[in-house]
Design an enzyme around this catalytic site. Structure first.
Site, PDB file in Angstrom:
ATOM      1  CB  THR A 139      60.164  13.685  43.942  1.00  0.00           C
ATOM      2  OG1 THR A 139      61.112  14.525  44.612  1.00  0.00           O
ATOM      3  CG2 THR A 139      59.160  14.521  43.182  1.00  0.00           C
ATOM      4  CB  CYS A 170      61.490  21.971  43.584  1.00  0.00           C
ATOM      5  SG  CYS A 170      62.774  22.465  44.733  1.00  0.00           S
ATOM      6  CG  HIS A 214      62.688  17.404  43.448  1.00  0.00           C
ATOM      7  ND1 HIS A 214      61.880  16.919  44.452  1.00  0.00           N
ATOM      8  CD2 HIS A 214      62.813  18.728  43.690  1.00  0.00           C
ATOM      9  CE1 HIS A 214      61.552  17.921  45.267  1.00  0.00           C
ATOM     10  NE2 HIS A 214      62.121  19.031  44.812  1.00  0.00           N
TER      11      HIS A 214
END
Length: 158
Positions: free
Chosen positions: A22, A28, A45
């Site tokens: 990711t 995040c 994520h």
């Protein structure tokens, strides 16, 4: 083979050739799970701490929120035959890239909710790279459970 986890997304693989990745983890958080006995890996994520801020979005995209997405990741691992006791847990992200004055603290709030969820459910984090003011890319090798975090031109193993 590379499997990309987008923002508000969950992916699980039992392909030993797979690397789950990711990108652009700012506030995040990526949670990476690996079952070494079964050689299965999974990643989420997520971008926001609590689904109560937008229940409709949480129904459509549960991986957008910590409180709905993290349980979803564990459930997906269990569907592949994993046992919670065997899972190795690693975490990255939760930064404050554009929040210098700390007005929103989304990264910190994301991390706090994650820690509370894990504490309530007896989940131990083996390694983490959280906080700070940097963007991260996280990679999980399904065959070995190796996790690397790339940021600002450097790469380190978690």
């Amino acid at each position: 083979m590379q499997l990309t986890v987008d923002i508000a997304d969950v992916k699980v693989s039992n392909d030993p050739e797979c690397v789950i990745v990711t990108y652009a983890l700012g506030s995040c958080i990526a949670v990476m799970l690996h079952d070494p006995a079964r050689r299965i890996g999974g990643m989420i994520h997520y971008m926001l701490p609590l689904s109560e801020t937008s229940p409709d979005k949480a129904k459509l995209k549960p991986a957008m929120f910590a409180d709905t997405g993290i349980p979803l990741l564990f459930e997906e691992m269990y569907k592949h035959g994993c046992d919670k006791r065997d899972l190795v847990v690693k975490v990255a992200g939760g930064g404050a890239l554009y929040d210098d004055k700390g007005m929103f603290n989304i990264g910190q709030r994301n991390y706090t909710v994650l820690r509370k969820l894990f504490w309530k459910n007896g989940v131990i984090i083996k390694a983490e790279d959280v906080g700070g003011a940097k963007s991260r890319t996280a990679r999980l090798w399904v065959s070995t459970g190796k996790v690397t975090i790339s940021s600002q031109g450097e790469e380190a193993e978690l």
